[in-house]
Design an enzyme around this catalytic site. Structure first.
Site, PDB file in Angstrom:
ATOM      1  N   ASP A  10      -9.334  14.541   7.656  1.00 41.52           N
ATOM      2  CA  ASP A  10      -8.688  13.534   6.817  1.00 41.52           C
ATOM      3  C   ASP A  10      -8.567  13.983   5.350  1.00 41.52           C
ATOM      4  O   ASP A  10      -8.892  13.222   4.434  1.00 41.52           O
ATOM      5  CB  ASP A  10      -9.500  12.222   6.946  1.00 41.52           C
ATOM      6  CG  ASP A  10      -8.897  11.039   6.193  1.00 41.52           C
ATOM      7  OD1 ASP A  10      -7.673  11.008   6.029  1.00 41.52           O
ATOM      8  OD2 ASP A  10      -9.680  10.162   5.778  1.00 41.52           O
ATOM      9  N   TYR A  40      -4.018  14.750  -3.191  1.00 43.89           N
ATOM     10  CA  TYR A  40      -4.368  14.038  -1.966  1.00 43.89           C
ATOM     11  C   TYR A  40      -5.433  14.771  -1.171  1.00 43.89           C
ATOM     12  O   TYR A  40      -5.227  15.162  -0.010  1.00 43.89           O
ATOM     13  CB  TYR A  40      -3.098  13.810  -1.137  1.00 43.89           C
ATOM     14  CG  TYR A  40      -3.212  12.644  -0.172  1.00 43.89           C
ATOM     15  CD1 TYR A  40      -3.235  11.333  -0.649  1.00 43.89           C
ATOM     16  CD2 TYR A  40      -3.284  12.842   1.193  1.00 43.89           C
ATOM     17  CE1 TYR A  40      -3.343  10.254   0.225  1.00 43.89           C
ATOM     18  CE2 TYR A  40      -3.388  11.773   2.077  1.00 43.89           C
ATOM     19  CZ  TYR A  40      -3.418  10.488   1.573  1.00 43.89           C
ATOM     20  OH  TYR A  40      -3.515   9.417   2.448  1.00 43.89           O
ATOM     21  N   HIS A  87       0.848  -1.201   0.000  1.00 46.23           N
ATOM     22  CA  HIS A  87       0.000   0.000   0.000  1.00 46.23           C
ATOM     23  C   HIS A  87       0.881   1.248   0.000  1.00 46.23           C
ATOM     24  O   HIS A  87       0.706   2.151  -0.825  1.00 46.23           O
ATOM     25  CB  HIS A  87      -0.924  -0.001   1.234  1.00 46.23           C
ATOM     26  CG  HIS A  87      -1.684   1.275   1.449  1.00 46.23           C
ATOM     27  ND1 HIS A  87      -3.042   1.390   1.224  1.00 46.23           N
ATOM     28  CD2 HIS A  87      -1.280   2.507   1.861  1.00 46.23           C
ATOM     29  CE1 HIS A  87      -3.435   2.621   1.486  1.00 46.23           C
ATOM     30  NE2 HIS A  87      -2.378   3.333   1.880  1.00 46.23           N
ATOM     31  N   GLU A  88       1.825   1.290   0.929  1.00 41.45           N
ATOM     32  CA  GLU A  88       2.675   2.480   1.058  1.00 41.45           C
ATOM     33  C   GLU A  88       3.532   2.687  -0.190  1.00 41.45           C
ATOM     34  O   GLU A  88       3.661   3.805  -0.683  1.00 41.45           O
ATOM     35  CB  GLU A  88       3.553   2.359   2.303  1.00 41.45           C
ATOM     36  CG  GLU A  88       2.783   2.527   3.601  1.00 41.45           C
ATOM     37  CD  GLU A  88       2.072   3.880   3.687  1.00 41.45           C
ATOM     38  OE1 GLU A  88       2.658   4.888   3.266  1.00 41.45           O
ATOM     39  OE2 GLU A  88       0.928   3.917   4.149  1.00 41.45           O
ATOM     40  N   HIS A 126       1.789   4.282  -3.037  1.00 36.93           N
ATOM     41  CA  HIS A 126       1.716   5.755  -3.009  1.00 36.93           C
ATOM     42  C   HIS A 126       2.872   6.347  -3.828  1.00 36.93           C
ATOM     43  O   HIS A 126       2.732   7.386  -4.471  1.00 36.93           O
ATOM     44  CB  HIS A 126       1.771   6.289  -1.576  1.00 36.93           C
ATOM     45  CG  HIS A 126       0.450   6.228  -0.856  1.00 36.93           C
ATOM     46  ND1 HIS A 126      -0.707   6.769  -1.379  1.00 36.93           N
ATOM     47  CD2 HIS A 126       0.104   5.713   0.351  1.00 36.93           C
ATOM     48  CE1 HIS A 126      -1.713   6.565  -0.521  1.00 36.93           C
ATOM     49  NE2 HIS A 126      -1.248   5.928   0.527  1.00 36.93           N
ATOM     50  N   HIS A 143      -9.272   8.640   3.592  1.00 37.69           N
ATOM     51  CA  HIS A 143      -9.288   7.258   4.103  1.00 37.69           C
ATOM     52  C   HIS A 143     -10.711   6.789   4.395  1.00 37.69           C
ATOM     53  O   HIS A 143     -10.927   5.665   4.824  1.00 37.69           O
ATOM     54  CB  HIS A 143      -8.479   7.128   5.401  1.00 37.69           C
ATOM     55  CG  HIS A 143      -7.021   7.354   5.240  1.00 37.69           C
ATOM     56  ND1 HIS A 143      -6.442   8.600   5.354  1.00 37.69           N
ATOM     57  CD2 HIS A 143      -6.005   6.495   4.968  1.00 37.69           C
ATOM     58  CE1 HIS A 143      -5.143   8.495   5.168  1.00 37.69           C
ATOM     59  NE2 HIS A 143      -4.847   7.234   4.932  1.00 37.69           N
ATOM     60  N   GLU A 150      -5.783   6.807  -2.226  1.00 37.80           N
ATOM     61  CA  GLU A 150      -5.819   5.795  -1.165  1.00 37.80           C
ATOM     62  C   GLU A 150      -6.293   4.447  -1.700  1.00 37.80           C
ATOM     63  O   GLU A 150      -5.760   3.395  -1.345  1.00 37.80           O
ATOM     64  CB  GLU A 150      -6.756   6.255  -0.043  1.00 37.80           C
ATOM     65  CG  GLU A 150      -6.067   7.076   1.028  1.00 37.80           C
ATOM     66  CD  GLU A 150      -4.901   6.314   1.644  1.00 37.80           C
ATOM     67  OE1 GLU A 150      -5.070   5.144   1.998  1.00 37.80           O
ATOM     68  OE2 GLU A 150      -3.823   6.902   1.765  1.00 37.80           O
TER      69      GLU A 150
END
Ligand SMILES: [Zn+2]
Length: 352
Positions: free
Chosen positions: A263, A181, A166-167, A170, A268, A190
């Site tokens: 957020d 974002y 996931h990271e 990005h 998210h 996301e």
């Protein structure tokens, strides 16, 4: 610029408000990193860390130990250079092996060499902070806390392949669609990270669409909080207080301001909607999702979206690519359309 961390800010805020010192510290560091991001990137570049090689196609995967230090100490001491044998430190080996599995996924499935497509050397730093309950991509490198502060199980952040993929995704997004974002484009940012996060995990484990649990970070959260960070198939059910909507009727409007409670406009939160569209399409087709709808989502992320794309644009683009790739009216074309139907996203009439 945004530091993309794995822990949803709403969860950390709730824990901080309930008196968790660790959650408060994690938020404090995240806020500071946001401001420091460019300085961190500059320091890394000065050390020659993470820069693309002269010759494309050779990606070094190296792990550093920041020894409990924070951003001024990054990347830390080199403890496992590319090609070195395993270390005595489990966190070092997990960070290495899961980064390697993610690199192999992009290379083997999509002929993409590293995050930037040009062999960017991959740098990971472990043991960030004291029981720091987060992991993040700074824009230049991966950073892992040890967890164990009440949000994540100790050691879970380096252990969870989907969290790492996931990271790192990005990073892929940063070099491709570069989705802004905030609000819907941020929720798509996301969601693409969750999509490729789960695909990397499914491929590594030989898990097909029917047998997958479609959970991101399964077993990573402290069990008192819940079973996972997100459920792609049943958004809103992963942990107690999970506020993800399952379709557009429940879309959560939040301002895209500096208040962490919002957020970045719910990136998210509303990512649950495109996540479920993907999971539904993959399940309708069966088989290995990285071979069916995965390539459609990859083509759209890398080639078909503007930075400000909305859900309707992603729907139109994935439906169009499925039609081009598999044929108009094919099973795949219908399944992708059906996924977006299930979450009540109406595709933009002209995606280009
Ligand atoms: Zn993320």
């Amino acid at each position: 610029m945004h530091v993309c961390a794995i822990a949803p800010p709403s969860l950390l805020l709730r824990l901080a408000e309930a008196g968790s010192e660790s959650a408060r510290e994690t938020l404090r560091v995240s806020e500071r990193l946001r401001g420091r991001r460019l300085a961190v990137a500059r320091a890394l570049r000065e050390q020659g860390v993470g820069v693309p090689p002269d010759r494309p196609g050779v990606t070094a995967n190296s792990v550093y130990d920041v020894g409990g230090g924070e951003e001024s100490a990054l990347p830390g001491t080199l403890v496992r250079a590319d090609g070195d044998p395993p270390s005595a430190d489990t966190a070092v080996n997990e960070a290495h092996d899961n980064a390697a599995a993610t690199l192999a996924f992009y290379r083997d499935e999509f002929a993409r060499e590293s995050i930037d497509g040009r062999g960017l050397d991959l740098v990971s730093s472990v043991h960030f902070g004291q029981r720091y309950d987060n992991a993040f991509w700074t824009g230049e490198q991966m950073v892992y806390g040890d967890g164990g502060g009440g949000t994540f199980v100790a050691g879970a952040l380096t252990r969870s392949l989907d969290v790492i993929a996931h990271e790192l995704t990005h990073g892929v997004t940063q070099y491709t669609a570069n989705l802004v974002y905030e609000s819907q484009s941020g929720a798509l940012n996301e969601s693409f990270s969750d999509v490729f996060g789960i695909l990397v995990k499914q491929r590594a484990g030989g898990i097909d669409a029917a047998s997958s649990d479609w959970l991101i970070g399964e077993g990573a959260l402290d069990p008192a909080l819940g079973k996972a960070l997100r459920s792609m198939l049943a958004p809103g059910t992963a942990f107690s207080g999970d506020d993800q909507p399952a379709d557009m009727d429940a879309y959560v409007e939040l301002p895209a301001d500096d208040d962490p409670r919002n957020d970045n406009g719910g990136v998210h939160v509303n990512s649950g909607i495109p996540n479920r569209a993907f999971a539904e399409a993959a399940r309708a087709l069966g088989g290995n999702a990285w071979e069916t709808v995965g390539p459609v989502w990859y083509a759209v992320l890398t080639d078909r979206l503007r930075a400000t794309a909305q859900f309707a644009d992603a729907a139109a683009a994935t439906i169009a690519v499925a039609g081009e790739r598999y044929g108009e009216g094919s099973r795949e074309h219908d399944a992708v359309r059906g996924g977006w139907d299930a979450v009540k996203v109406v595709p933009t009439p002209d995606p280009r």
